[in-house]
Write a protein that holds these residues in place. Structure first.
Motif, PDB file in Angstrom:
ATOM      1  N   ALA A 149      -2.866 -25.127  -7.468  1.00 55.11           N
ATOM      2  CA  ALA A 149      -3.893 -25.902  -8.179  1.00 55.11           C
ATOM      3  C   ALA A 149      -4.704 -26.753  -7.204  1.00 55.11           C
ATOM      4  CB  ALA A 149      -3.246 -26.782  -9.241  1.00 55.11           C
ATOM      5  N   ASN A 150      -4.020 -27.393  -6.257  1.00 54.77           N
ATOM      6  CA  ASN A 150      -4.713 -28.201  -5.245  1.00 54.77           C
ATOM      7  C   ASN A 150      -5.087 -27.309  -4.072  1.00 54.77           C
ATOM      8  OD1 ASN A 150      -4.376 -30.556  -6.727  1.00 54.77           O
ATOM      9  ND2 ASN A 150      -2.397 -30.986  -5.781  1.00 54.77           N
ATOM     10  N   ALA A 151      -6.365 -27.250  -3.766  1.00 55.35           N
ATOM     11  CA  ALA A 151      -6.830 -26.398  -2.660  1.00 55.35           C
ATOM     12  C   ALA A 151      -6.252 -26.891  -1.337  1.00 55.35           C
ATOM     13  CB  ALA A 151      -8.349 -26.404  -2.610  1.00 55.35           C
ATOM     14  N   ALA A 152      -5.938 -25.948  -0.477  1.00 64.05           N
ATOM     15  CA  ALA A 152      -5.369 -26.266   0.832  1.00 64.05           C
ATOM     16  C   ALA A 152      -6.419 -26.091   1.919  1.00 64.05           C
ATOM     17  CB  ALA A 152      -4.179 -25.360   1.123  1.00 64.05           C
ATOM     18  N   LYS A 153      -6.168 -26.736   3.036  1.00 58.02           N
ATOM     19  CA  LYS A 153      -6.915 -26.497   4.274  1.00 58.02           C
ATOM     20  C   LYS A 153      -5.953 -25.791   5.221  1.00 58.02           C
ATOM     21  CE  LYS A 153     -10.841 -28.876   3.752  1.00 58.02           C
ATOM     22  NZ  LYS A 153     -12.166 -28.335   3.919  1.00 58.02           N
ATOM     23  N   VAL A 154      -6.441 -24.771   5.905  1.00 56.51           N
ATOM     24  CA  VAL A 154      -5.643 -24.097   6.923  1.00 56.51           C
ATOM     25  C   VAL A 154      -5.856 -24.870   8.218  1.00 56.51           C
ATOM     26  CG1 VAL A 154      -5.269 -21.957   8.188  1.00 56.51           C
ATOM     27  CG2 VAL A 154      -5.931 -21.878   5.773  1.00 56.51           C
ATOM     28  N   GLN A 155      -4.757 -25.253   8.856  1.00 55.61           N
ATOM     29  CA  GLN A 155      -4.832 -26.134  10.011  1.00 55.61           C
ATOM     30  C   GLN A 155      -4.140 -25.510  11.217  1.00 55.61           C
ATOM     31  OE1 GLN A 155      -2.649 -30.103  10.164  1.00 55.61           O
ATOM     32  NE2 GLN A 155      -4.645 -30.726   9.392  1.00 55.61           N
ATOM     33  N   GLN A 175      -5.195 -14.776  -3.745  1.00 51.07           N
ATOM     34  CA  GLN A 175      -4.064 -15.441  -4.413  1.00 51.07           C
ATOM     35  C   GLN A 175      -2.892 -15.668  -3.462  1.00 51.07           C
ATOM     36  OE1 GLN A 175      -3.704 -16.857  -7.523  1.00 51.07           O
ATOM     37  NE2 GLN A 175      -5.917 -16.574  -7.486  1.00 51.07           N
ATOM     38  N   GLU A 176      -2.667 -14.701  -2.554  1.00 50.61           N
ATOM     39  CA  GLU A 176      -1.528 -14.781  -1.641  1.00 50.61           C
ATOM     40  C   GLU A 176      -1.800 -13.909  -0.433  1.00 50.61           C
ATOM     41  OE1 GLU A 176       3.348 -14.277  -1.818  1.00 50.61           O
ATOM     42  OE2 GLU A 176       2.116 -13.306  -3.338  1.00 50.61           O
ATOM     43  N   CYS A 177      -1.368 -14.359   0.744  1.00 50.86           N
ATOM     44  CA  CYS A 177      -1.521 -13.541   1.954  1.00 50.86           C
ATOM     45  C   CYS A 177      -0.630 -14.080   3.059  1.00 50.86           C
ATOM     46  CB  CYS A 177      -2.981 -13.504   2.417  1.00 50.86           C
ATOM     47  SG  CYS A 177      -3.598 -15.055   3.078  1.00 50.86           S
ATOM     48  N   VAL A 178      -0.534 -13.304   4.113  1.00 50.42           N
ATOM     49  CA  VAL A 178       0.105 -13.751   5.342  1.00 50.42           C
ATOM     50  C   VAL A 178      -1.031 -14.122   6.284  1.00 50.42           C
ATOM     51  CG1 VAL A 178       1.596 -13.127   7.279  1.00 50.42           C
ATOM     52  CG2 VAL A 178       2.035 -12.166   5.014  1.00 50.42           C
ATOM     53  N   LEU A 179      -0.983 -15.343   6.813  1.00 52.98           N
ATOM     54  CA  LEU A 179      -1.964 -15.786   7.808  1.00 52.98           C
ATOM     55  C   LEU A 179      -1.351 -15.657   9.190  1.00 52.98           C
ATOM     56  CD1 LEU A 179      -3.214 -19.033   6.041  1.00 52.98           C
ATOM     57  CD2 LEU A 179      -4.497 -16.914   6.324  1.00 52.98           C
ATOM     58  N   ALA A 180      -2.176 -15.374  10.173  1.00 52.56           N
ATOM     59  CA  ALA A 180      -1.704 -15.317  11.557  1.00 52.56           C
ATOM     60  C   ALA A 180      -2.723 -16.002  12.450  1.00 52.56           C
ATOM     61  CB  ALA A 180      -1.507 -13.866  12.002  1.00 52.56           C
ATOM     62  N   CYS A 181      -2.211 -16.762  13.393  1.00 59.55           N
ATOM     63  CA  CYS A 181      -3.061 -17.351  14.425  1.00 59.55           C
ATOM     64  C   CYS A 181      -2.638 -16.712  15.743  1.00 59.55           C
ATOM     65  CB  CYS A 181      -2.866 -18.870  14.486  1.00 59.55           C
ATOM     66  SG  CYS A 181      -3.840 -19.657  15.795  1.00 59.55           S
ATOM     67  N   GLN A 182      -3.569 -15.998  16.363  1.00 57.40           N
ATOM     68  CA  GLN A 182      -3.301 -15.357  17.649  1.00 57.40           C
ATOM     69  C   GLN A 182      -4.122 -16.072  18.710  1.00 57.40           C
ATOM     70  OE1 GLN A 182      -4.260 -11.215  16.956  1.00 57.40           O
ATOM     71  NE2 GLN A 182      -2.369 -10.855  15.830  1.00 57.40           N
ATOM     72  N   PHE A 183      -3.525 -16.259  19.889  1.00 54.84           N
ATOM     73  CA  PHE A 183      -4.200 -16.992  20.961  1.00 54.84           C
ATOM     74  C   PHE A 183      -3.545 -16.676  22.297  1.00 54.84           C
ATOM     75  CE2 PHE A 183      -0.808 -19.518  19.174  1.00 54.84           C
ATOM     76  CZ  PHE A 183      -0.135 -20.036  20.277  1.00 54.84           C
TER      77      PHE A 183
END
Length: 198
Positions: free
Chosen positions: A165-171, A103-111
């Motif tokens: 309601a509208n699904a997202a894409k993580v980009q 339902q909810e989270c923190v996303l992280a992109c590490q590189f």
């Protein structure tokens, strides 16, 4: 004729005004961070996806696989020459994956990244792309700037995800504001639960 006392009084008034303005700017910044910022994670991040050169990028042009990573160049699509600082921003979409099943989270992109031959930092963004009104796609993202360095350095950018309601894409994408080359490797997408506000 002005005296030293008048100058000191003016300096004192100026410094008081400057301190007041700085504190108000800090308050507004803190309020915006609470309202639109990325919340703190409640637990350590867990890996969702690790990207390798075997994964196909969304944008194809100007991207080469070099060793265990990608080399991305800013160039004019018509002439394949390097951009000048007056040319428009180049946006390169590296990867797009389905939204997390929470339902909810923190996303992280590490590189790890390094940049060459650039006047301005190159931004690496982590965003959410959703269908908006009238069929338009809306992307909201957070970014971090990568400046010229000789060696690869670790970076992280975070985003706040809430299921809608509208699904997202993580980009994961890259924005150039001037000519340059970004070398990037070891790209990982992670997630963590959101710390509840008490």
């Amino acid at each position: 004729m002005p005296t030293a006392v008048n100058y000191a009084m003016f300096d004192n008034l100026f410094n008081n005004l400057k301190g007041f303005i700085d504190s108000k700017i800090q308050e507004v910044g803190n309020d915006l961070q609470k309202r639109f910022g990325v919340p703190e994670p409640a637990e350590p991040f867990v890996l969702i996806r690790r990207f390798t050169p075997a994964d196909s990028t969304v944008t194809k042009g100007g991207i080469a696989i070099v060793k265990e990573g990608w080399q991305i160049e800013a160039y004019d699509n018509n002439t394949q020459s390097l951009l000048t600082s007056t040319d428009p921003l180049r946006n390169v979409i590296l990867f797009e994956v389905a939204e997390p099943d929470v339902q909810e989270c923190v996303l992280a992109c590490q590189f790890y990244a390094t940049v060459l031959n650039t006047e301005k930092p190159i931004k690496v963004s982590l965003g959410l792309r959703r269908p908006g009104q009238w069929g338009a796609m809306i992307t909201t993202s957070q970014s971090t700037g990568v400046s010229s360095t000789e060696d690869f350095r670790p970076y992280e950018v975070r985003a706040h995800f809430k299921k809608e309601a509208n699904a997202a894409k993580v980009q994961i994408s890259v924005q150039f504001e001037s000519s340059g080359i970004l070398k990037i490797r070891d790209i990982e997408l992670l997630q963590a639960p959101v710390k509840s506000e008490s």
